[in-house]
Design an enzyme around this catalytic site. Structure first.
Site, short mmCIF file in Angstrom:
data_model
loop_
_atom_site.label_atom_id
_atom_site.label_comp_id
_atom_site.label_asym_id
_atom_site.label_seq_id
_atom_site.Cartn_x
_atom_site.Cartn_y
_atom_site.Cartn_z
N LYS A 39 0.83 -1.21 0.00
CA LYS A 39 0.00 0.00 0.00
C LYS A 39 0.87 1.27 0.00
CE LYS A 39 -3.96 -2.18 -0.03
NZ LYS A 39 -3.87 -3.47 0.57
C1 LIG Z 1 -10.04 -3.45 -1.04
C2 LIG Z 1 -9.37 -4.10 0.13
N1 LIG Z 1 -10.07 -4.20 1.27
C3 LIG Z 1 -9.51 -4.76 2.37
C4 LIG Z 1 -8.24 -5.26 2.37
C5 LIG Z 1 -7.68 -5.92 3.59
O1 LIG Z 1 -6.57 -5.26 4.08
P1 LIG Z 1 -5.46 -6.03 4.94
O2 LIG Z 1 -4.66 -6.88 4.01
O3 LIG Z 1 -4.67 -4.94 5.56
O4 LIG Z 1 -6.19 -6.85 5.96
C6 LIG Z 1 -7.48 -5.18 1.20
C7 LIG Z 1 -6.10 -5.71 1.18
O5 LIG Z 1 -5.39 -5.72 0.25
C8 LIG Z 1 -8.06 -4.59 0.05
O6 LIG Z 1 -7.38 -4.50 -1.10
#
Ligand SMILES: Cc1ncc(COP(=O)(O)O)c(C=O)c1O
Length: 403
Positions: free
Chosen positions: A202
């Site tokens: 990210k």
């Molecule tokens: C659109 C979206 N929502 C939620 C998440 C979940 O984030 P995390 O990997 O930090 O749990 C991601 C992760 O890539 C994502 O791309």
């Protein structure tokens, strides 16, 4: 075919030389000495978790995105869970979301025992289509969860208007969109709850980590309790007040982001503007290179939007090509370009098919896009040569397979 008889233009997948000698990933973190020093200082301090760096990160983050409150979590997924809880989702409720996302967006509705309903996406941005959302709203609907796909903000004006008229809560999944702007406003300042992720691919990273922003103080307080066992005070407050008493007031979890991760977030946030500028420059270079390419549709940008470019996802015009997406994907990987696919539409995952009876054909815009999408490498530390290599490899592969 012997190596000597292979033309320099031959694809690596057919025995030619790859465009790059080493593999270029689609995304990766950037860590500087100042990050490492800050983390080490926290490791040497009294507070590894629930210490002063947590509020410091949250305050800096809230200020950066123009929100009144920010509450940190151990991941974007945990942050989505917190947002679904704070929104009051419960069994019997429905929340409307997009199939063109990572499964966590819909899963957080299930964590609360509520039901996710999918609505199809707009064909240009691949974001939730407000007209499709309107058709899904019923007396059971409690929330709408738009996703800012690839970092392009969802159609927030239409979605927020619909939600306000019907008393629904909007949870914006902005895990792709830290730093994006919509009609001159920062993502994170508009929806009732906005969720971010700090996974290494990210815009900024804390290893794992997430954040929810809100303008309503009560929602923020619920989020704080939810991420810390539903307890009304934290350890540091109790220590400084010299007391032991605490009460559990709701059923929470341990989703606390430790201080050494928060300090990494503080340091990384200082470079967010530079990271965004680099991502925007890379996107502009890709778009200039591929805008006129037969066989490729470049990502759309709606007027009055500044995307944050978590992903740069091209769509293949398969009608103009002699190979399918899988073949083109393999050919690009063979050139040492770390392409990826975002996303398998959520309703097509076996869990969702089995639980809700989806079989494909339900959301034609999302499903059609899925068959064509390829995410090109996009991260702020990409060098000029990396970008050139991606352009050269895509051009080489597509010209080989063009009709
Ligand atoms: C659109 C979206 N929502 C939620 C998440 C979940 O984030 P995390 O990997 O930090 O749990 C991601 C992760 O890539 C994502 O791309």
């Amino acid at each position: 075919m012997s190596a000597t008889s292979v033309s320099p233009q031959a694809l690596a997948i057919n025995g030619g030389s790859p465009v790059r000698a080493s593999f270029l990933p689609y995304g990766r973190q950037s860590i500087e000495e100042s990050d490492i020093e800050a983390v080490v200082n926290v490791l040497r301090s009294d507070w590894l978790t629930t210490g002063p760096k947590v509020a410091e990160f949250e305050d800096a983050f809230a200020a950066r995105v123009g929100a009144a409150h920010a509450v940190s979590f151990t991941s974007g997924t945990a942050a989505l869970h917190g947002a679904a809880f704070a929104a009051g989702l419960k069994p019997g409720d429905e929340a409307i979301t997009t199939p063109m996302t990572f499964a966590a967006t819909a899963n957080c509705v299930l964590y609360q025992g509520a039901t996710p309903l999918f609505a199809d996406v707009s064909r240009d941005t691949l974001n939730l289509d407000p007209e499709q959302v309107a058709e899904k709203i019923s007396s059971r609907t409690r929330a709408i969860l738009p996703v800012d796909f690839a970092g392009h903000p969802a159609d927030l004006a239409a979605i927020l208007k619909m939600a306000r008229e019907r008393g629904l809560i909007v949870i914006e999944d902005a895990c792709h969109a830290l730093g994006a702007e919509y009609q001159g406003k920062k993502v994170g300042s508009m929806a009732d709850l906005t969720v971010f992720s700090f996974h290494p691919v990210k815009h900024i990273t804390t290893g794992e980590g997430g954040m929810v922003t809100a303008n309503d103080a009560r929602l923020a307080e619920t989020l704080r309790r939810f991420r810390s066992q539903g307890i009304s005070t934290d350890a540091r407050q109790r220590q400084s007040a010299g007391q032991w008493f605490y009460e559990m007031v709701l059923l929470g979890y341990n989703y606390r982001l430790p201080d050494f991760a928060c300090v990494l977030g503080i340091e990384q946030l200082k470079r967010l503007d530079a990271n965004l500028a680099r991502r925007r420059a890379i996107a502009a270079e890709y778009t200039a290179a591929f805008r006129e390419s037969p066989g490729v549709t470049v990502p759309a940008i709606r007027p009055d939007v500044k995307p944050a470019w978590h992903l740069y996802a091209i769509r293949l015009e398969l009608e103009k090509l002699t190979a399918d997406r899988a073949q083109i994907f393999r050919a690009l990987r063979a050139e040492n370009i770390g392409v990826n696919v975002h996303y398998i539409p959520v309703h097509l995952h076996p869990y969702y098919r089995e639980r809700f009876g989806f079989s494909g054909g339900e959301f034609t815009a999302a499903e059609d896009a899925y068959g064509r999408l390829i995410s090109l490498p996009m991260f702020h530390a990409m060098t000029g040569q990396d970008v050139k290599d991606v352009i050269a490899a895509v051009t080489k592969v597509l010209s080989t397979y063009s009709r």
